[in-house]
Design a protein around this motif. Structure first.
Motif, PDB file in Angstrom:
ATOM      1  N   ALA A   3       1.405   0.309   2.890  1.00 34.52           N
ATOM      2  CA  ALA A   3       2.354   1.169   2.166  1.00 34.52           C
ATOM      3  C   ALA A   3       3.542   0.354   1.678  1.00 34.52           C
ATOM      4  O   ALA A   3       3.983   0.491   0.532  1.00 34.52           O
ATOM      5  N   ARG A   4       4.061  -0.508   2.551  1.00 35.59           N
ATOM      6  CA  ARG A   4       5.211  -1.329   2.181  1.00 35.59           C
ATOM      7  C   ARG A   4       4.859  -2.311   1.057  1.00 35.59           C
ATOM      8  O   ARG A   4       5.581  -2.424   0.071  1.00 35.59           O
ATOM      9  N   MET A   5       3.736  -3.001   1.207  1.00 35.51           N
ATOM     10  CA  MET A   5       3.358  -4.000   0.196  1.00 35.51           C
ATOM     11  C   MET A   5       3.165  -3.380  -1.181  1.00 35.51           C
ATOM     12  O   MET A   5       3.706  -3.870  -2.174  1.00 35.51           O
ATOM     13  N   THR A   9       0.043 -10.254 -11.222  1.00 36.23           N
ATOM     14  CA  THR A   9       1.159 -11.014 -10.658  1.00 36.23           C
ATOM     15  C   THR A   9       1.238 -10.806  -9.159  1.00 36.23           C
ATOM     16  O   THR A   9       1.450 -11.758  -8.394  1.00 36.23           O
ATOM     17  N   PHE A  10       1.062  -9.578  -8.712  1.00 31.69           N
ATOM     18  CA  PHE A  10       1.109  -9.269  -7.283  1.00 31.69           C
ATOM     19  C   PHE A  10       0.053 -10.070  -6.525  1.00 31.69           C
ATOM     20  O   PHE A  10       0.358 -10.721  -5.520  1.00 31.69           O
ATOM     21  N   VAL A  11      -1.186 -10.036  -7.000  1.00 34.22           N
ATOM     22  CA  VAL A  11      -2.272 -10.758  -6.328  1.00 34.22           C
ATOM     23  C   VAL A  11      -1.989 -12.261  -6.333  1.00 34.22           C
ATOM     24  O   VAL A  11      -2.154 -12.941  -5.316  1.00 34.22           O
ATOM     25  N   ILE A  28      -3.470  -9.208   1.639  1.00 33.48           N
ATOM     26  CA  ILE A  28      -3.017  -7.943   1.069  1.00 33.48           C
ATOM     27  C   ILE A  28      -3.546  -6.849   1.992  1.00 33.48           C
ATOM     28  O   ILE A  28      -4.752  -6.587   2.033  1.00 33.48           O
ATOM     29  N   MET A  29      -2.641  -6.267   2.753  1.00 36.62           N
ATOM     30  CA  MET A  29      -3.056  -5.222   3.684  1.00 36.62           C
ATOM     31  C   MET A  29      -3.578  -4.020   2.885  1.00 36.62           C
ATOM     32  O   MET A  29      -3.010  -3.658   1.863  1.00 36.62           O
ATOM     33  N   GLY A  30      -4.681  -3.443   3.377  1.00 39.09           N
ATOM     34  CA  GLY A  30      -5.289  -2.316   2.674  1.00 39.09           C
ATOM     35  C   GLY A  30      -6.372  -2.742   1.694  1.00 39.09           C
ATOM     36  O   GLY A  30      -6.981  -1.911   1.039  1.00 39.09           O
ATOM     37  N   ILE A  59      -5.157   5.575   2.111  1.00 42.10           N
ATOM     38  CA  ILE A  59      -4.320   6.577   2.777  1.00 42.10           C
ATOM     39  C   ILE A  59      -2.847   6.200   2.653  1.00 42.10           C
ATOM     40  O   ILE A  59      -1.999   7.048   2.370  1.00 42.10           O
ATOM     41  N   ALA A  60      -2.548   4.919   2.849  1.00 44.78           N
ATOM     42  CA  ALA A  60      -1.160   4.460   2.771  1.00 44.78           C
ATOM     43  C   ALA A  60      -0.567   4.742   1.392  1.00 44.78           C
ATOM     44  O   ALA A  60       0.533   5.285   1.273  1.00 44.78           O
TER      45      ALA A  60
END
Length: 169
Positions: free
Chosen positions: A10-12, A25-27, A37-39, A96-97
């Motif tokens: 959720a935070r990421m 860019t994120f990846v 990358i969580m999730g 879910i996050a």
């Protein structure tokens, strides 16, 4: 480590959305920082063997939530990560996050600050623990129903990192 994947996903994802990052860019930034990358990712499920839990949660959110900005971003990330490996899908924790972030931020019951504070306080890990608590209660009741003693894991198979002597000492 017990739990935490929901909160961290959720935070990421929400931080990336809030910064205005695009998925590519994120990846790239996560890869350059050598961070998972969580999730994202599953040992068994993949693009060709999707997790139906993710499908159901995603479809429900798209149909019933007022907005799905975080989920949409995570799905864009999935498009990039699965180019590397088919099992780097948005997993159920990530889905879910993201949906929970979108729901808290857009349901109208909370201000943005209240929603973000709840997320920062670990409310998703609370849901993780709640689900396991229900399962634990089910095991307890089943053992009682079957007139079995409660399961006790063998002491010699349990490792603790502590300076205290073991009970046998």
């Amino acid at each position: 480590r017990f739990g935490g994947a929901l909160d961290e996903a959720a935070r990421m994802f929400s931080d990336a959305v809030d910064r205005g990052d695009d998925a590519k860019t994120f990846v790239k930034n996560m890869r350059n920082s050598n961070k998972l990358i969580m999730g994202i990712g599953h040992k068994i499920k993949s693009l060709t063997n999707p997790d139906m839990r993710v499908t159901l949660v995603k479809e429900f959110a798209k149909k019933h939530f007022p907005a799905t900005e975080t989920l949409d971003f995570a799905l864009e990330v999935e498009q990039i990560t699965t180019q590397k490996k088919a099992s780097l899908i948005l997993n159920v924790d990530g889905c879910i996050a993201c949906c929970f972030v979108d729901l808290l931020r857009n349901c109208g019951a909370f201000t943005r600050e209240e929603a973000d504070e709840s997320l920062a306080n670990g409310c998703l890990n609370g849901l993780f623990v709640l689900g396991r608590s229900v399962g634990f209660i089910g095991h307890f009741l089943d053992q009682k129903r079957l007139k079995q003693g409660l399961y006790r894991h063998p002491w010699d198979d349990i490792s603790y990192q502590t300076d205290l002597p073991s009970p046998e000492a």
